[in-house]
Design an enzyme around this catalytic site. Structure first.
Site, short mmCIF file in Angstrom:
data_model
loop_
_atom_site.label_atom_id
_atom_site.label_comp_id
_atom_site.label_asym_id
_atom_site.label_seq_id
_atom_site.Cartn_x
_atom_site.Cartn_y
_atom_site.Cartn_z
N ARG A 137 14.68 74.36 49.18
CA ARG A 137 14.55 74.02 47.76
C ARG A 137 14.31 75.24 46.89
O ARG A 137 13.29 75.89 47.01
CB ARG A 137 13.42 73.01 47.57
N SER A 152 9.72 45.50 52.49
CA SER A 152 9.95 46.68 51.66
C SER A 152 11.44 47.03 51.66
O SER A 152 12.07 47.10 52.72
CB SER A 152 9.12 47.83 52.24
N SER A 171 16.69 55.14 41.44
CA SER A 171 17.15 56.30 40.69
C SER A 171 18.14 57.17 41.46
O SER A 171 18.87 57.95 40.87
CB SER A 171 15.98 57.15 40.23
N HIS A 219 11.52 54.02 36.57
CA HIS A 219 12.70 54.51 35.85
C HIS A 219 13.13 53.60 34.73
O HIS A 219 14.13 53.84 34.06
CB HIS A 219 13.87 54.74 36.82
N LYS A 234 8.49 59.63 32.95
CA LYS A 234 9.93 59.59 32.78
C LYS A 234 10.27 59.28 31.31
O LYS A 234 10.12 60.15 30.48
CB LYS A 234 10.53 58.70 33.85
N THR A 257 -11.20 60.91 41.61
CA THR A 257 -10.42 61.98 41.00
C THR A 257 -10.71 62.02 39.50
O THR A 257 -11.05 60.99 38.90
CB THR A 257 -8.90 61.77 41.28
N THR A 258 -10.60 63.20 38.93
CA THR A 258 -10.86 63.35 37.50
C THR A 258 -9.83 62.57 36.69
O THR A 258 -8.64 62.61 37.00
CB THR A 258 -10.80 64.84 37.12
N THR A 293 15.43 63.27 50.41
CA THR A 293 15.44 62.37 49.25
C THR A 293 16.55 61.32 49.42
O THR A 293 16.38 60.17 49.04
CB THR A 293 15.63 63.18 47.95
C1 LIG Z 1 9.20 59.44 40.10
C2 LIG Z 1 8.92 58.18 40.85
C3 LIG Z 1 7.63 57.77 41.15
C4 LIG Z 1 6.45 58.66 40.90
O1 LIG Z 1 6.12 58.72 39.56
P1 LIG Z 1 5.38 60.03 39.02
O2 LIG Z 1 4.72 59.58 37.79
O3 LIG Z 1 6.42 61.07 38.83
O4 LIG Z 1 4.40 60.43 40.09
C5 LIG Z 1 7.42 56.52 41.70
N1 LIG Z 1 8.46 55.72 42.00
C6 LIG Z 1 9.73 56.09 41.77
C7 LIG Z 1 10.83 55.16 42.11
C8 LIG Z 1 10.01 57.34 41.21
O5 LIG Z 1 11.26 57.73 41.04
#
Ligand SMILES: *Cc1c(COP(=O)(O)O)cnc(C)c1O
Length: 407
Positions: A22, A138, A190, A218, A249, A278-279, A364
């Protein structure tokens, strides 16, 4: 004795050998000029490029209302939240934003997480433990964050073929009707650019008494009359138990959330490690997210422009016989089918044409289905699209770079 560094070097060498190492592209986004940005090349030079793979679908990353809200929040409240949600980190803005999200999805409650990834991981793993290890169904192409959540929940799970309702029903039927069940799926996938049969999945969930968990990452901001997502667009919000989304997004920021019943949200709030330890998000991000969510509840302009651009891009790809996946969403995957080839095409786009597309490789997507994932955002012009199509045709005809194409 293990030579630790050698292990890492060998791993990197094998990635490079497969052509899926990458390379990040360092950009300087330019507020007001998106989808243009300044790209800093490895040789120290920089140039303006057009981004064709951004998730900032509506250009909200440069929206003036959002920017003003964020600047004001820093001046008024300072920078960090100062703690976890439980210990001094809950801002009034958290409460306002959660109310705004619950309203967006017509649900009783909402819960904000650090990111969409953390929301999926935290919510799914908690639900699995709270429901005393239900059976999870799933979709085969679910996002890594959902897979991670289901894994860390540690329960029996069945993977159904992507968007295959019959397979899903077959699997649901095979399980004891009395056992609790979760169906976990996305609306817009996506990497494929398609949208799932949400209503049919909900029908099955009713029939087999399963809880429905949908990732609309998305889709939120982008689909539906108020940006509620595909479930809002199709009038299905009340059929969904948990709706998960992101500010990363279409909303142009960062941070994740879930919406659902008061009891479910309260239980996850009280149980999820990834939420508790977590903060919390800082005031500026919360104020920006609130401004962006509220803005897109009423503004149709950005969605309209992005729909039209996506349609025009697909028409042009079709007309020129370029091998894109014909999905019903705004995302357009252009198939290449080989990691090295995908890298070569995107390098050429960047080096020779000032077009930035990140190659999408394994893990991916499966090996042999490497692709370029194109997003024509609300900020792209017709000229941008025409230019892109011209360049792709040229690469296709003159360089035979798509020899590995799978249509
Ligand atoms: C990008 C993505 C996430 C994670 O969301 P982030 O806010 O970027 O961590 C979760 N599910 C899907 C399908 C994604 O494409």
């Amino acid at each position: 004795m293990m030579n630790y560094d050698q292990v890492f070097k060998d791993y990197i060498a094998s990635l490079k050998n497969e052509g899926r190492y990458r390379h990040f592209a360092p950009l300087e986004r330019i507020s007001g000029k998106f989808p243009k940005a300044l790209y800093h090349a490895p040789d120290g030079t920089s140039k303006e490029v057009t981004i064709w793979c951004s998730n900032d679908y509506l250009g909200m990353g440069q929206n003036k209302v959002v920017q003003a809200a964020m600047i004001k929040a820093i001046q008024k409240f300072g920078t960090g939240a100062g703690g976890t949600r439980n210990i001094s980190g809950t801002q009034k803005l958290h409460v306002d934003l959660e109310n705004s999200l619950a309203d967006l999805h017509q649900k009783e409650a909402a819960l904000i997480f650090s990111s969409g990834y953390v929301a999926n991981e935290g919510a799914l793993s908690s639900l699995i433990k709270l429901l005393d290890h239900p059976v999870v169904f799933s979709d085969a192409l679910n996002h890594a964050s959902m897979i991670h959540g289901i894994k860390s929940g540690g329960t029996e799970k069945y993977i159904y073929r992507h968007n295959d309702i019959e397979h899903l029903e077959e699997l649901l039927k095979s399980v004891d009707p009395k056992r609790p069940k979760i169906i976990a799926f996305e609306s817009v996938y996506s990497m494929e650019g398609d949208i799932s049969p949400i209503e049919e999945i909900c029908d099955l969930a009713d029939k087999y008494n399963a809880l429905t968990y949908i990732d609309e990452v998305h889709a939120v901001g982008f689909y539906g009359p108020r940006g509620g997502g595909v479930c809002e667009e199709r009038g299905l919000l009340d059929r969904i138990d948990v709706l998960e989304g992101t500010f990363g997004k279409a909303y142009g920021l960062m941070g994740g959330f879930i919406t659902g019943s008061h009891a479910l949200i309260d239980a996850v709030r009280s149980f999820s490690s990834g939420f508790i330890f977590t903060t919390s998000l800082p005031p500026a991000v919360l104020a920006g997210a609130l401004a962006s969510v509220e803005y897109l509840k009423t503004s149709e302009m950005e969605r309209g422009k992005a729909y039209r651009n996506a349609r025009y891009l697909k028409e042009q790809l079709e007309k020129n016989d370029l091998p894109y996946l014909k999905g019903n969403s705004h995302i357009v995957p252009l198939m290449v089918g080989d990691a090295k080839c995908c890298r070569a095409v995107t390098d050429m786009l960047m080096d020779n044409y000032d077009i930035y597309v990140q190659p999408i490789n394994y893990p991916t997507v499966p090996k042999g289905t490497e692709r370029m994932r194109l997003t024509a955002t609300a900020a792209h012009t017709k000229d941008d699209i025409d230019h892109m199509i011209g360049v792709l045709c040229e690469l296709y005809q003159n360089h035979r770079l798509f020899d590995h194409m799978v249509a």
